[in-house]
Write an enzyme that holds these catalytic residues in place. Structure first.
Site, PDB file in Angstrom:
ATOM      1  CG  ASP A  79      19.608 -89.376 -62.573  1.00 39.69           C
ATOM      2  OD1 ASP A  79      19.977 -88.074 -62.610  1.00 39.69           O
ATOM      3  OD2 ASP A  79      20.493 -90.128 -62.482  1.00 39.69           O
ATOM      4  CB  SER A  80      18.061 -83.740 -61.177  1.00 40.81           C
ATOM      5  OG  SER A  80      17.035 -83.495 -62.265  1.00 40.81           O
TER       6      SER A  80
ATOM      7  CG  ASP B 152      18.376 -88.800 -66.552  1.00 38.65           C
ATOM      8  OD1 ASP B 152      18.758 -88.876 -67.501  1.00 38.65           O
ATOM      9  OD2 ASP B 152      18.474 -87.740 -65.831  1.00 38.65           O
TER      10      ASP B 152
ATOM     11  CE  LYS C  54      20.188 -86.690 -69.296  1.00 39.67           C
ATOM     12  NZ  LYS C  54      21.182 -87.082 -68.494  1.00 39.67           N
TER      13      LYS C  54
ATOM     14  CD  GLU D 276      24.692 -89.671 -65.432  1.00 38.45           C
ATOM     15  OE1 GLU D 276      25.923 -89.968 -64.920  1.00 38.45           O
ATOM     16  OE2 GLU D 276      23.949 -88.651 -65.032  1.00 38.45           O
TER      17      GLU D 276
ATOM     18  CD  GLU E 138      25.674 -82.165 -65.513  1.00 45.37           C
ATOM     19  OE1 GLU E 138      25.391 -81.690 -64.236  1.00 45.37           O
ATOM     20  OE2 GLU E 138      25.322 -83.251 -66.056  1.00 45.37           O
TER      21      GLU E 138
END
Length: 273
Positions: free
Chosen positions: A53-54, A92, A122, A124, A191
């Site tokens: 999502d970067s 993501d 993925k 978070e 991270e």
């Protein structure tokens, strides 16, 4: 050919990620968001590609990852999947797509997998999303966990500084990593956490850890492609190694093109029909 320094052309799977940890073979990952870049990254021999999502920052120019939608992630993931033959492709789940409740998380996860064709997702977070993760796993969808600095929670943290430096947070990270690996996640991204802690987590869990700013004790590494290729300016965290200076290369090439067009040199006779 399987790729640069890679002789094994078999498709990389989540199972192979775990095999690589067991064999002590480091895992290489990079982000990609488009067909052309992903094809190059895959042919170069990368083990895993993350549609991060970067993309919100790199592709859309946003200050955070929060604006990304499920539709946008599917668009980027579909473009990447079309180009990849070997690498494991992980996408993501964007902010808001799994935090509301488990049912909505499963629904969005199924939609991303069906419409993009990626290999895994993925998410978070730790224990607070464990029920959602388990439900997604129960639906047959592989999940990579993400602990430490979780950019989707930037407004909660208020900073992109290193996480888990204090013992309480370090203990929670270790607990979360064990929980997520035990319920079935195939890997855990760590991270911006202290290298010593990341190495300890790596030893304690049976699935691979993928580090970004987490030292060399993890089972693998991931970087954002635009950063490691030197396309971005003004972002130079300690963990980033630049392998090229494409910003300069591209600026020079475009400048030369502009000059040739202005002077009438391009196109010349051999470049015309």
């Amino acid at each position: 050919m399987a790729g640069y320094l890679v002789s094994d052309s078999r498709k990389v799977t989540t199972h192979r990620f775990i095999e690589m940890k067991q064999k002590g073979e480091k895992i290489s990952m990079l982000t990609s968001y488009d067909f052309t870049t992903a094809g190059i990254v895959d042919r170069a021999g990368i083990d895993g590609i993350l549609i991060g999502d970067s993309a919100s920052n790199v592709m859309a120019g946003n200050h955070t990852t929060l604006p990304m939608t499920v539709d946008q992630m599917i668009y980027h993931a579909r473009s990447v999947v079309r180009a990849v033959n070997r690498a494991l492709v992980v996408c993501d789940m964007p902010f808001g797509s799994y935090q509301v409740n488990a049912a909505e998380g499963v629904s969005n996860a199924i939609r991303i997998m069906k419409e993009s064709g990626c290999d895994a997702l993925k998410l978070e977070g730790g224990a607070e999303i464990a029920d959602t993760v388990k439900r997604i796993l129960d639906a047959g969808i592989p999940v990579m966990a993400h602990l430490g600095l979780t950019p989707q929670s930037i407004n909660k943290f208020g900073t992109y500084a290193v996480r888990a430096k204090e013992q309480e947070e370090a203990d929670k990270l270790m607990s979360d990593a064990k929980l997520l690996s035990e319920i079935g996640c195939f890997a855990v991204t760590l991270e911006k956490v202290p290298a010593k802690l990341a190495a300890e987590v790596t030893k304690e869990i049976s699935v691979p850890t993928i580090g970004i700013g987490a030292g060399n004790g993890t089972d693998g590494q991931i970087l954002v492609i635009a950063d490691m290729l030197g396309m971005t300016n003004g972002f130079s965290p300690r963990f980033l190694r630049r392998y090229a200076d494409l910003n300069t290369v591209m600026t020079d090439a475009i400048g030369n093109y502009v000059s040739d067009v202005k002077s009438g040199d391009f196109p010349n006779e051999s470049e015309s029909y």
